[in-house]
Design an enzyme around this catalytic site. Structure first.
Site, short mmCIF file in Angstrom:
data_model
loop_
_atom_site.label_atom_id
_atom_site.label_comp_id
_atom_site.label_asym_id
_atom_site.label_seq_id
_atom_site.Cartn_x
_atom_site.Cartn_y
_atom_site.Cartn_z
N TYR A 111 0.87 -1.18 0.00
CA TYR A 111 0.00 0.00 0.00
C TYR A 111 0.91 1.23 0.00
O TYR A 111 1.45 1.62 1.03
CB TYR A 111 -0.92 -0.01 1.22
N ASP A 155 -2.33 -1.40 -3.96
CA ASP A 155 -2.66 -0.03 -4.29
C ASP A 155 -1.36 0.75 -4.33
O ASP A 155 -0.83 1.14 -3.29
CB ASP A 155 -3.62 0.53 -3.23
N HIS A 259 -12.10 2.06 -4.34
CA HIS A 259 -11.36 1.17 -5.23
C HIS A 259 -12.20 -0.08 -5.51
O HIS A 259 -13.09 -0.43 -4.73
CB HIS A 259 -10.06 0.71 -4.58
#
Length: 267
Positions: A111, A155, A259
């Site tokens: 992330y 991500d 998302h």
């Protein structure tokens, strides 16, 4: 035996555990990587995850912020929870499969920091931190470039190509698509000999998005998306990928994440 691997910024796993269950019921990923779980390890809903059929779970979380988690139907060992960019944020989790179709493959769940709103590291510490993180990812990728059997998902908070955003021209000064970010991510991909497993099946210039802002009054009608969520692999593993899905419909689920899940199938 094919294996379905999904990555998803869930934006609070406890708030959206029902959506995780919906994803598993409808799309049956064998491996599921979550980001932005926003949950300390001792409060993680492990029982709910195991009820979904994932006997093998690795978590790296912190209270209210960040956090990554990896669930699998196949056994793995946790190999790393590394520290990045001089912070103890829970942003990385590495696991190596001990059995199954990806036996011996190391899966890195990331992330990357979002970077705030102002794309100037001299006045925005969050953006400076993001750029440092990307530089360290470049150095790390160089170190492992000669190794096989690896996957990187998560991500990454950067939409690297003009076809990964709704408007290249209008987003050049918007964090996630500025040249310093896109060039940095592309350099990192090349340094690590990573293959973009999603674009291997849906090549440019076809538009692809995995994120739509909460700020949009009607996200679907405006369709101003960005592809921030990625699945990369070493060449040997990427050659085994057989298909990809970006579940746009999940953005319209009840109380959704901004998302949506990205699923890559490996043969």
């Amino acid at each position: 035996m094919p294996l379905r691997l999904a990555t998803w910024n869930i934006n609070s796993v406890r708030l959206r555990i029902g959506l995780v269950a919906k994803l598993v019921d409808e799309h049956a990923p064998d491996v599921l990587c979550l980001q932005e779980t926003k949950c300390a390890d001792d409060h993680f809903p492990l029982n709910d995850i195991r009820k979904l059929g994932y006997a093998h779970v690795a978590i790296h979380g912190q209270k209210g912020y960040h956090g990554v988690a990896t669930f699998s139907r196949f056994p793995f060992v946790t190999t790393a929870k590394e520290r990045w960019a001089d912070k103890d944020d829970a942003r990385h989790l590495a696991t190596t499969f001990a059995a199954g179709p990806l036996e011996g493959v190391t899966l890195h769940n990331f992330y990357v920091p979002a970077g705030g709103d102002e794309p100037d590291p001299t006045i925005n510490p969050k953006f400076a931190h993001k750029l440092q993180f990307v530089r360290e990812l470049h150095q790390w990728s160089e170190r492992i470039a000669e190794t096989d059997a690896r996957i990187m998902v998560g991500d990454l908070n950067i939409a690297p190509d003009p076809s990964d955003v709704w408007s290249h021209k209008q987003l050049l000064r918007v964090v996630s698509h500025t040249p310093v970010e896109t060039e940095g991510l592309d350099a990192m991909r090349l340094a690590g000999r990573w293959v973009d497993a999603v674009r291997a099946h849906v090549p440019h210039p076809e538009k692809l998005y995995s994120w739509w802002s909460y700020r949009a009054a009607d996200w679907e009608a405006s369709d101003r998306g960005r592809r921030l969520d990625h699945v990369w692999a070493s060449e040997d593993v990427a050659a085994r990928s057989t298909g990809v899905e970006i579940l746009k419909a999940a953005r319209g689920w009840d109380r959704p994440s901004d998302h949506v899940p990205v699923i890559v199938t490996f043969g």
